[in-house]
Design a protein around this motif. Structure first.
Motif, PDB file in Angstrom:
ATOM      1  N   ARG A  22       0.814  -1.219   0.000  1.00 21.17           N
ATOM      2  CA  ARG A  22       0.000   0.000   0.000  1.00 21.17           C
ATOM      3  C   ARG A  22       0.849   1.271   0.000  1.00 21.17           C
ATOM      4  NH1 ARG A  22      -4.718  -1.309   4.323  1.00 21.17           N
ATOM      5  NH2 ARG A  22      -5.539   0.672   3.533  1.00 21.17           N
ATOM      6  N   ASP A  65      -2.572   1.494  -4.474  1.00 20.02           N
ATOM      7  CA  ASP A  65      -3.796   1.659  -3.696  1.00 20.02           C
ATOM      8  C   ASP A  65      -4.767   0.521  -4.009  1.00 20.02           C
ATOM      9  OD1 ASP A  65      -6.641   2.703  -3.155  1.00 20.02           O
ATOM     10  OD2 ASP A  65      -5.371   4.212  -2.206  1.00 20.02           O
ATOM     11  N   LEU A 106       1.034   7.259  -7.664  1.00 19.82           N
ATOM     12  CA  LEU A 106       0.269   6.942  -6.459  1.00 19.82           C
ATOM     13  C   LEU A 106      -0.690   8.073  -6.101  1.00 19.82           C
ATOM     14  CD1 LEU A 106      -0.227   4.915  -4.174  1.00 19.82           C
ATOM     15  CD2 LEU A 106       1.637   6.007  -2.901  1.00 19.82           C
ATOM     16  N   GLN A 132      -3.822   7.586  -8.033  1.00 22.72           N
ATOM     17  CA  GLN A 132      -4.577   6.464  -7.488  1.00 22.72           C
ATOM     18  C   GLN A 132      -5.360   6.905  -6.243  1.00 22.72           C
ATOM     19  OE1 GLN A 132      -2.347   2.773  -6.971  1.00 22.72           O
ATOM     20  NE2 GLN A 132      -0.778   3.513  -8.401  1.00 22.72           N
ATOM     21  N   ARG A 133      -4.689   7.651  -5.386  1.00 22.43           N
ATOM     22  CA  ARG A 133      -5.339   8.077  -4.138  1.00 22.43           C
ATOM     23  C   ARG A 133      -6.398   9.142  -4.395  1.00 22.43           C
ATOM     24  NH1 ARG A 133       0.092   7.944  -0.224  1.00 22.43           N
ATOM     25  NH2 ARG A 133       0.014   5.660   0.112  1.00 22.43           N
ATOM     26  N   GLU A 134      -6.193   9.946  -5.424  1.00 22.04           N
ATOM     27  CA  GLU A 134      -7.237  10.909  -5.789  1.00 22.04           C
ATOM     28  C   GLU A 134      -8.505  10.163  -6.206  1.00 22.04           C
ATOM     29  OE1 GLU A 134      -8.327  14.217  -9.222  1.00 22.04           O
ATOM     30  OE2 GLU A 134      -6.260  13.474  -9.053  1.00 22.04           O
ATOM     31  N   ALA A 144      -9.331   7.165  -5.236  1.00 24.97           N
ATOM     32  CA  ALA A 144      -9.880   6.539  -4.030  1.00 24.97           C
ATOM     33  C   ALA A 144     -10.688   7.543  -3.217  1.00 24.97           C
ATOM     34  CB  ALA A 144      -8.745   5.952  -3.186  1.00 24.97           C
ATOM     35  N   ALA A 145     -10.224   8.789  -3.134  1.00 24.98           N
ATOM     36  CA  ALA A 145     -10.944   9.819  -2.378  1.00 24.98           C
ATOM     37  C   ALA A 145     -12.271  10.154  -3.047  1.00 24.98           C
ATOM     38  CB  ALA A 145     -10.078  11.068  -2.251  1.00 24.98           C
TER      39      ALA A 145
END
Length: 388
Positions: free
Chosen positions: A296, A300, A345, A348-350, A352-353
């Protein structure tokens, strides 16, 4: 209220109708039997000569019930809605054709009761992983038989209640489509540069055969067992609760599911995918699920779920490699080889948010649907006890 054995008022697995070789028939696979909508719609039409052997034959309006595990447990029972008078489909279908004393919708709702499914599980025969509900179980069921007018009244009430649930599921589907749209807008053009095997720290399916028997499940315990019903809706959901003892867990620790693991179904309804929540209790997965643990710090898991469900090249790989004659099936080798992109990354996290914000809305709709489901289950119970 009068009652009768189902085999006395309905045909169970009736002999196939006479069909000319040149006649076109509707083809229905196990994947086309929708448990939520309780309907089986054809995938395509074929010449009967092409499918006259090795398939189950049924009529438009017949009730189809999956006989094999895990499809029976997942509620794959529905009414055939065909483009042709005759349909053919999986040999893993039981066909139930109501007689003159039974309304077809009344029969469908009767068979969809959770209590019927639970009873069928207890009567399953065969080896682990290939257990089936025998035809004798259906024949022996006692079904209440009020007048046809009363049956139609009951079926109408249950149809209306089910329609409310269907509309709520449509809202959920629209929200799912929104998450899919976000993913594709961000990553559909991202080139695949690696495979799942290379971004996974660990991959495993659950215990096979005698390693974990149904008889070893307990009603309560500290270690949960995750199955298809936890992933089949493409969201992690506590459905049927299954547990094992601490002593059994000591032998099966290598199958432990961790927070953030990506779970993908590999039998039954294949390719469904969820991310395990952070607050998961100690749990293992069954052989019907592949668990993928990713690093992780570099990948993500919510993005990986998106690849399983929506990335064009990942999906093409899964569809091309799907195997299984009885039902579609995946295996860990196919999943390992699935191509995936590796965007930054931060991207990817954007995603996920943004997916989380949609999930907040989904949770509200899901709670409303859970209330609808409770009401429907109550109506079902009352309907067949003469209290509706």
């Amino acid at each position: 209220m009068n009652s009768a054995q189902l085999g006395d008022v309905a045909l169970i697995n009736p002999r196939g109708d006479a069909v000319a070789a040149h006649e076109r028939v509707s083809f229905v696979g196990m994947a086309q039997l929708d448990a939520e909508q309780a309907v089986a719609r054809p995938l395509e039409t074929r010449l009967f000569a092409e499918v006259s052997k090795g398939y189950t034959i049924f009529r438009d309006g017949d009730v189809l019930a999956a006989k094999i595990t895990p499809c029976w447990e997942n509620g794959k029972i529905g009414q055939a809605r065909l483009d042709n008078k005759i349909g053919v489909g999986s040999t893993e279908f039981h066909v139930v054709r109501p007689g003159v004393e039974l309304d077809e919708r009344y029969l469908l709702h009767f068979l969809r009761q959770p209590a019927i499914r639970a009873s069928g599980e207890l009567r399953m025969t065969g080896s682990a992983g290939q257990r089936r509900v025998p035809a004798a179980f259906l024949r022996d069921l006692r079904v209440p038989v009020p007048s046809l007018d009363e049956q139609r009244r009951i079926a109408g009430i249950l149809d209306q209640a089910d329609a409310i649930r269907a509309k709520r599921r449509q809202v959920l589907a629209h929200l799912d489509a929104l998450t899919q749209s976000i993913f594709r807008g961000m990553f559909a053009e991202a080139p695949v540069t690696t495979t799942v095997e290379h971004i996974a720290i660990r991959m495993r399916t659950g215990p096979f055969g005698s390693q974990l028997l149904h008889s070893e499940f307990v009603d309560d315990g500290a270690v949960a067992v995750l199955g298809l019903d936890n992933v089949v809706a493409n969201e992690f959901r506590w459905a049927q609760r299954r547990y094992i003892t601490d002593a059994k867990y000591e032998k099966l620790k290598r199958y432990t599911v961790l927070p953030g693991d990506v779970l993908i179904s590999i039998m039954g309804t294949t390719g469904r995918c969820v991310v395990v929540p952070e607050n998961i209790t100690t749990a293992i997965n069954t052989k019907h699920i592949c668990a993928v643990t990713v690093d992780r710090e570099n990948f993500d898991p919510i993005f990986l779920r998106g690849c399983f469900l929506w990335h064009p090249e990942s999906r093409v790989h899964l569809h091309r490699q799907t195997k299984g004659s009885v039902m579609d099936g995946l295996n860990m080798g196919i999943i390992k080889e699935m191509p995936v992109p590796v965007p930054p990354l931060g991207s990817q996290r954007e995603f996920a948010a943004r997916a989380y914000q949609v999930e907040v809305q989904r949770a509200l709709v899901r709670r409303a649907l859970d209330a609808d489901n409770e009401l429907f289950a109550s109506l079902q119970g009352r309907a067949f006890q003469g209290e509706l």
